[in-house]
Every structure is written in C-alpha cells, then in structure tokens.
Design an enzyme around this catalytic site. Sequence first.
Site, PDB file in Angstrom:
ATOM      1  N   TYR A 199       0.868  -1.174   0.000  1.00 11.64           N
ATOM      2  CA  TYR A 199       0.000   0.000   0.000  1.00 11.64           C
ATOM      3  C   TYR A 199       0.910   1.231   0.000  1.00 11.64           C
ATOM      4  CZ  TYR A 199      -3.471  -3.421   1.497  1.00 11.64           C
ATOM      5  OH  TYR A 199      -4.292  -4.520   1.577  1.00 11.64           O
ATOM      6  N   HIS A 219      -6.905   0.182  -2.196  1.00 14.40           N
ATOM      7  CA  HIS A 219      -6.502  -1.124  -2.701  1.00 14.40           C
ATOM      8  C   HIS A 219      -4.972  -1.175  -2.786  1.00 14.40           C
ATOM      9  CE1 HIS A 219     -10.434  -2.718  -3.658  1.00 14.40           C
ATOM     10  NE2 HIS A 219     -10.754  -1.577  -4.246  1.00 14.40           N
ATOM     11  N   LYS A 261      -3.110  -5.678  -9.943  1.00  9.76           N
ATOM     12  CA  LYS A 261      -1.899  -5.262  -9.238  1.00  9.76           C
ATOM     13  C   LYS A 261      -0.699  -5.425 -10.161  1.00  9.76           C
ATOM     14  CE  LYS A 261      -3.907  -6.990  -4.944  1.00  9.76           C
ATOM     15  NZ  LYS A 261      -4.683  -5.785  -4.711  1.00  9.76           N
TER      16      LYS A 261
END
Length: 377
Positions: free
Chosen positions: A312, A323, A354
């Site tokens: 993060y 997210h 991601k």
Amino acid sequence: MQPTGDLRGDAVHVGGDARQRFYDSRGYGRPLEGNAIALSRVEAAHLLFRGDLAGVTLDANGGGSGAGDTVGFERFFVDSAAAVERFAVRYLVYADLRDRGFYLSPARDPWPGGDADVADAVDLVAYERGATPDTGTVHYAIRVVGEREAVPASGLAGQTLAVVDEESDITYFGVDRPAIDGATDYEPPADVRGVLLSDRVVVWDAPDGLYERGFYGQPLTGRAAAVEGVLQLSLLEAASLAADDRLGLDEVVETGDGAAESESDTTAAIVARGRAVEGDRFDRRLATYRDLRDRDAVPKTGFKFGADFRTYLDVETVESLPHSEHLVRVVEPGHAFAPRELSLDVRLAGGVRKQLLFALTDGTGPIEWLSVGRLTP
C-alpha cells in the site's frame, strides 16, 4: 523479377538495387558497398517467405549436401535452423513483429545488423513505428525464449521477453525498473513492548496509531472480547521495528529448539527466531520489507495471492485503506524465471489489478527491483 541472395558465412548478400528496395524503404539488412546489403538469416527467410527474394544460393564453401544450390524458403529455413541456435523461435518473433508494423534489426551474433546499445542476451531490436534502423529509436529490446527455457532475472530490466510456446504462439512481457514511491506518513513510537512467541510478537498494550495509521500487525479481536489493544506482529514487522529501536521485548518464549535462547538484544532475538522458522529466506524478506518501508510504502503479507507481500503506497488510516498496488515476490540474485511460472504470476497479478514486482536480494546488499507485465506490441 525478384533478386536472389548469396549466403556467405552467416549473412546473405543481395546486390542490384537491394539497398533502395529493402534497406531504405523497409529497414531490412545493413548497407554494404554500392547498393548491396547484407541480410541476417532471419531477415532473408522473411523475405523469401513473402516472395520478395527469388531464392538464396547456399554457401559453396560451407560444405555439406546442397552447398552452392539456390533454394527457396523451406530449404533455407531448415538449413538455418540447423546452422543457428534457436533460429526457429527467433524467426517466429521476427515475423510476428514485422506483421505488426515494426522495423527490426537482429542484435545477437551471428545475426549481423543493427548497432543498438543493448544487452548481449537481446535477440532483436524493434524501432518506433515508422522509424528505420539508421534513424529510429529502439522501442523494444527483445529477448526470445521458448516456454521451457530458464531466463536469468538479474539484468533483465529494460528488455521485452517474447515467449514462444509449444504451439508457436507468442506472449510478450515487459520488464522494467519500477518506481515505488510511497506516501505513508507515520512514525512509530519508541516505547513499544512485546512478547516473542513461536513465530510472532504480541504487543499487549499497543500504542494508538501503530495499527490504524502505520498498518503494523493485526489486532486480536472478537465479538465478545474483554481485552483491548492487543496487536500481533509478524516476525518481519517486529524485526524491522526492533532494528529502528521502536520495539523491545519483555519476554521471549522459547520454542524448544533453542531459538533466540542465547540472544540478548531484541533485534537479534527476533531475527534468530525468523531464521529458525524460515531459514535464509527470512533475511531476504526482511531486507525487502525494510526497503519498502524506507520508501514510505506499507508491505503486508501476500500469502493469499501466492506472493511474499502486497503493498500500500499511501495509508492514512486502515479504515480508509486503498486497494494495494503491487504483489511482490522476493527471490535470490541468481534466480532464473521459468516462463510458465512467470506467466502464471503475471496473470494472477493482472487478475487482481496489481503490478507484479520482483525483489532480487541476498538479504545484505542492494536490492534489484523488477516489474513484469503483459504487453501487446
């Protein structure tokens, strides 16, 4: 009437108006004296396949059956596959990128042509669309591999992997050096106290903000809990806090194997326990964890995603947690990618939106960071 070429060593020489016909207009080969050019085998094969060359005369001095014969695409392809390592997969990638509108130059011996400053392992360089080898900027430095080949990870940044699978389909992966710029503004207090258990540290009276703002640990909670403020830290989190003089131990609970029994300071005790439960991998993961924290990013376990960490970049509070942006896998500097496993990792990361990162480290020296993702040239 299409011209023919003469194979001389590892290059096919074409005379006549070859420079204007092939090099100036379409970026094939490299100029020789006058209007002649030299083509690499892969370039010559592509021109034969397209019908732009009438044939290639095999090197009369090369020996073997057929020397001196003028052959078409099929025979030239087979001859080249026998003479040049991994010719077939290189040709497939070359032809695919040509069909996509790129001008290319071979970049690895014995494929003459192109003088781009690229790594020795690069097979082809593709130029920006519309640019030729003598004027263009390299857009992709392409390394061609088969799906069963191992690919050393170190030094791969800046290259494009073209993986040719067993059915001759091609998948492209871009490998870069990622920018990991966190914005988490939190400084842990210096008076955190905990107890080292088997594979975690429990903080019984966790200070305000350690979890909510720093996202350290996991609270021990429950619907009917009568105890509040209990935080469980992973050994990585605890070791990092201890190394920064933020965490001390009130008690070390032995595990029966002597781990940490002789360690007198907090950091050494936690690291010794980490090595006892995880081996040398703990040092590599700890170095990566601390590097990410130094970048103001927050690493948390990536177990659910089959990775070492998820990250993060900007944590204000856990309640408003964004997210995670990355999945991180920690590997040794000498790690080699298996293309099938790499494809699986990239697919998983893309499926959960991601970016896939690899941290190459031995746990002591600098970390080499790589990002890997699918691309469509």
